[in-house]
Design an enzyme around this catalytic site. Structure first.
Site, PDB file in Angstrom:
ATOM      1  N   ASP A  24       0.824  -1.212   0.000  1.00 25.79           N
ATOM      2  CA  ASP A  24       0.000   0.000   0.000  1.00 25.79           C
ATOM      3  C   ASP A  24       0.851   1.253   0.000  1.00 25.79           C
ATOM      4  O   ASP A  24       0.336   2.362   0.155  1.00 25.79           O
ATOM      5  CB  ASP A  24      -0.905   0.006   1.233  1.00 25.79           C
ATOM      6  CG  ASP A  24      -0.120  -0.066   2.534  1.00 25.79           C
ATOM      7  OD1 ASP A  24       0.796  -0.909   2.627  1.00 25.79           O
ATOM      8  OD2 ASP A  24      -0.405   0.709   3.458  1.00 25.79           O
ATOM      9  N   THR A  28       1.824   6.315   0.365  1.00 21.22           N
ATOM     10  CA  THR A  28       2.803   6.864   1.307  1.00 21.22           C
ATOM     11  C   THR A  28       4.037   7.410   0.600  1.00 21.22           C
ATOM     12  O   THR A  28       4.484   8.530   0.867  1.00 21.22           O
ATOM     13  CB  THR A  28       3.233   5.776   2.301  1.00 21.22           C
ATOM     14  OG1 THR A  28       2.084   5.158   2.856  1.00 21.22           O
ATOM     15  CG2 THR A  28       4.087   6.373   3.413  1.00 21.22           C
ATOM     16  N   TYR A 143       1.410   0.365  16.000  1.00 16.80           N
ATOM     17  CA  TYR A 143       2.804   0.730  16.231  1.00 16.80           C
ATOM     18  C   TYR A 143       2.933   1.605  17.471  1.00 16.80           C
ATOM     19  O   TYR A 143       2.022   2.372  17.803  1.00 16.80           O
ATOM     20  CB  TYR A 143       3.349   1.506  15.029  1.00 16.80           C
ATOM     21  CG  TYR A 143       3.493   0.686  13.775  1.00 16.80           C
ATOM     22  CD1 TYR A 143       4.689   0.071  13.464  1.00 16.80           C
ATOM     23  CD2 TYR A 143       2.425   0.533  12.893  1.00 16.80           C
ATOM     24  CE1 TYR A 143       4.833  -0.679  12.311  1.00 16.80           C
ATOM     25  CE2 TYR A 143       2.553  -0.222  11.739  1.00 16.80           C
ATOM     26  CZ  TYR A 143       3.760  -0.825  11.448  1.00 16.80           C
ATOM     27  OH  TYR A 143       3.893  -1.574  10.307  1.00 16.80           O
ATOM     28  N   ALA A 144       4.069   1.501  18.130  1.00 11.24           N
ATOM     29  CA  ALA A 144       4.436   2.439  19.193  1.00 11.24           C
ATOM     30  C   ALA A 144       5.192   3.580  18.517  1.00 11.24           C
ATOM     31  O   ALA A 144       6.349   3.426  18.144  1.00 11.24           O
ATOM     32  CB  ALA A 144       5.302   1.750  20.233  1.00 11.24           C
ATOM     33  N   ARG A 145       4.532   4.700  18.333  1.00 10.22           N
ATOM     34  CA  ARG A 145       5.121   5.750  17.486  1.00 10.22           C
ATOM     35  C   ARG A 145       4.550   7.101  17.862  1.00 10.22           C
ATOM     36  O   ARG A 145       3.336   7.298  17.851  1.00 10.22           O
ATOM     37  CB  ARG A 145       4.813   5.431  16.018  1.00 10.22           C
ATOM     38  CG  ARG A 145       5.519   6.288  15.012  1.00 10.22           C
ATOM     39  CD  ARG A 145       5.288   5.734  13.618  1.00 10.22           C
ATOM     40  NE  ARG A 145       5.937   4.432  13.425  1.00 10.22           N
ATOM     41  CZ  ARG A 145       5.761   3.662  12.346  1.00 10.22           C
ATOM     42  NH1 ARG A 145       4.939   4.055  11.382  1.00 10.22           N
ATOM     43  NH2 ARG A 145       6.405   2.523  12.242  1.00 10.22           N
ATOM     44  N   LYS A 173      -0.318  -6.434  13.958  1.00 16.92           N
ATOM     45  CA  LYS A 173       1.034  -6.231  13.444  1.00 16.92           C
ATOM     46  C   LYS A 173       1.698  -5.130  14.258  1.00 16.92           C
ATOM     47  O   LYS A 173       1.066  -4.119  14.587  1.00 16.92           O
ATOM     48  CB  LYS A 173       0.973  -5.810  11.972  1.00 16.92           C
ATOM     49  CG  LYS A 173       2.280  -5.313  11.374  1.00 16.92           C
ATOM     50  CD  LYS A 173       2.064  -4.866   9.933  1.00 16.92           C
ATOM     51  CE  LYS A 173       3.330  -4.283   9.316  1.00 16.92           C
ATOM     52  NZ  LYS A 173       3.123  -3.893   7.903  1.00 16.92           N
ATOM     53  N   GLY A 198       8.314  -5.406   8.716  1.00 21.03           N
ATOM     54  CA  GLY A 198       9.643  -5.601   8.166  1.00 21.03           C
ATOM     55  C   GLY A 198      10.571  -4.417   8.377  1.00 21.03           C
ATOM     56  O   GLY A 198      11.768  -4.575   8.563  1.00 21.03           O
ATOM     57  N   GLY A 199       9.991  -3.200   8.349  1.00 22.02           N
ATOM     58  CA  GLY A 199      10.826  -2.015   8.501  1.00 22.02           C
ATOM     59  C   GLY A 199      11.678  -1.756   7.275  1.00 22.02           C
ATOM     60  O   GLY A 199      11.442  -2.292   6.189  1.00 22.02           O
ATOM     61  N   GLY A 225       6.922  -5.448   3.909  1.00 25.29           N
ATOM     62  CA  GLY A 225       6.750  -4.762   2.643  1.00 25.29           C
ATOM     63  C   GLY A 225       8.022  -4.532   1.874  1.00 25.29           C
ATOM     64  O   GLY A 225       8.417  -5.332   1.023  1.00 25.29           O
TER      65      GLY A 225
END
Length: 264
Positions: A24, A28, A143-145, A173, A198-199, A225
């Site tokens: 996706d 982005t 996510y922790a963000r 995820k 994956g980062g 990704g």
């Protein structure tokens, strides 16, 4: 578990384990490597062993002819890297939209700890409520963000995955804490299947060793990704990840069987 929900979860997994390739990123990042000819990439990763691919709903016509019978997930929010705040993910569709384009499941991204967390909690809760009416699984990308948040801190990641369960998601995820010992806390913070992100791309060995560590900690799979779709050989790296996840191979053996270098 409802039969409809169970059957759809089985379409995006193998034996309760998930190898998902999200693509996706066109919203982005734009039409980056691996996404211009997304049809070829989808064909390659599904031949390599991916259980499901994930895109925004508008890409659905380019997905179905090339996914080789694998599962399909539609993502329901987004932001861009050129906008004012990439953490500000906004709704891009509904569960009904996803069903109309042939999705087996939906996903939604939430940044726990960001300035936009309150709105994202509300939106995710709404998506889950709609999905429950249709027995469609929800993959929460939790996510922790945010300001002052360590994205790899196991306590913060554990909070993020528990939030997803509390809201009613079916799979979650999140980021990887860096090693199996610390990630065990994340996995045991919820009863949901936990898959890792994956980062940014590393070496092939780093990628596959990360998967091995997550699986050893009890993770149910990966949602990876760029490390896959931007690889020079997406089919081979997918095959290596599948070797660890579905065949319980070591990182080195998985790389060798996929025909990839085992050099660090």
């Amino acid at each position: 578990m409802n039969a409809g929900l169970q059957s759809r979860l089985e379409r995006i997994s193998t034996g309760g384990q998930y190898l998902i390739v999200p693509m996706d990123h066109g919203i982005t990042l734009g039409a980056v490597k691996g996404l211009k000819d997304i049809e070829s990439t989808i064909d390659a990763v599904t031949r390599g062993g991916a259980d499901a691919v994930l895109t925004q709903k508008g890409i659905a016509p380019r997905v179905h002819p090339h996914k080789n019978g694998r599962g399909y997930i539609v993502h329901l929010n987004a932001s861009t890297t050129i906008g004012p705040d990439s953490n500000d993910k906004r709704l891009t569709g509904t569960v009904e939209d996803a069903i109309r384009v042939g999705a087996d499941a939906v996903s939604f991204h939430i940044n726990v700890g960001s300035d936009h967390e309150p709105e994202q909690i509300e939106d995710l809760a709404g998506v889950i409520s709609e999905a429950e009416r249709y027995n469609v699984p929800v993959l929460a990308m939790a996510y922790a963000r945010g300001p002052g948040v360590d994205e790899h801190d196991p306590e913060s990641l554990g909070h993020a995955v528990r939030l997803a369960e509390e809201l009613g998601a079916d799979v979650v995820k999140t980021g990887y804490s860096g090693d199996a010992d610390s990630f065990e806390h994340v996995v045991t913070s919820t009863r949901l299947p936990v898959v890792i992100a994956g980062g940014s791309r590393g070496t092939d060995r780093q990628t596959v060793e990360m998967v091995r560590g997550a699986v050893d900690a009890g993770a149910a799979g990966v949602s990876m990704g760029r490390s896959i779709f931007q690889h020079d050989d997406p089919e081979a790296i997918t095959r290596a990840v599948a070797g660890v996840l579905h065949d319980d191979l070591s990182a080195v053996d998985a790389l060798r069987e996929a025909g990839l270098s085992v050099e660090a």
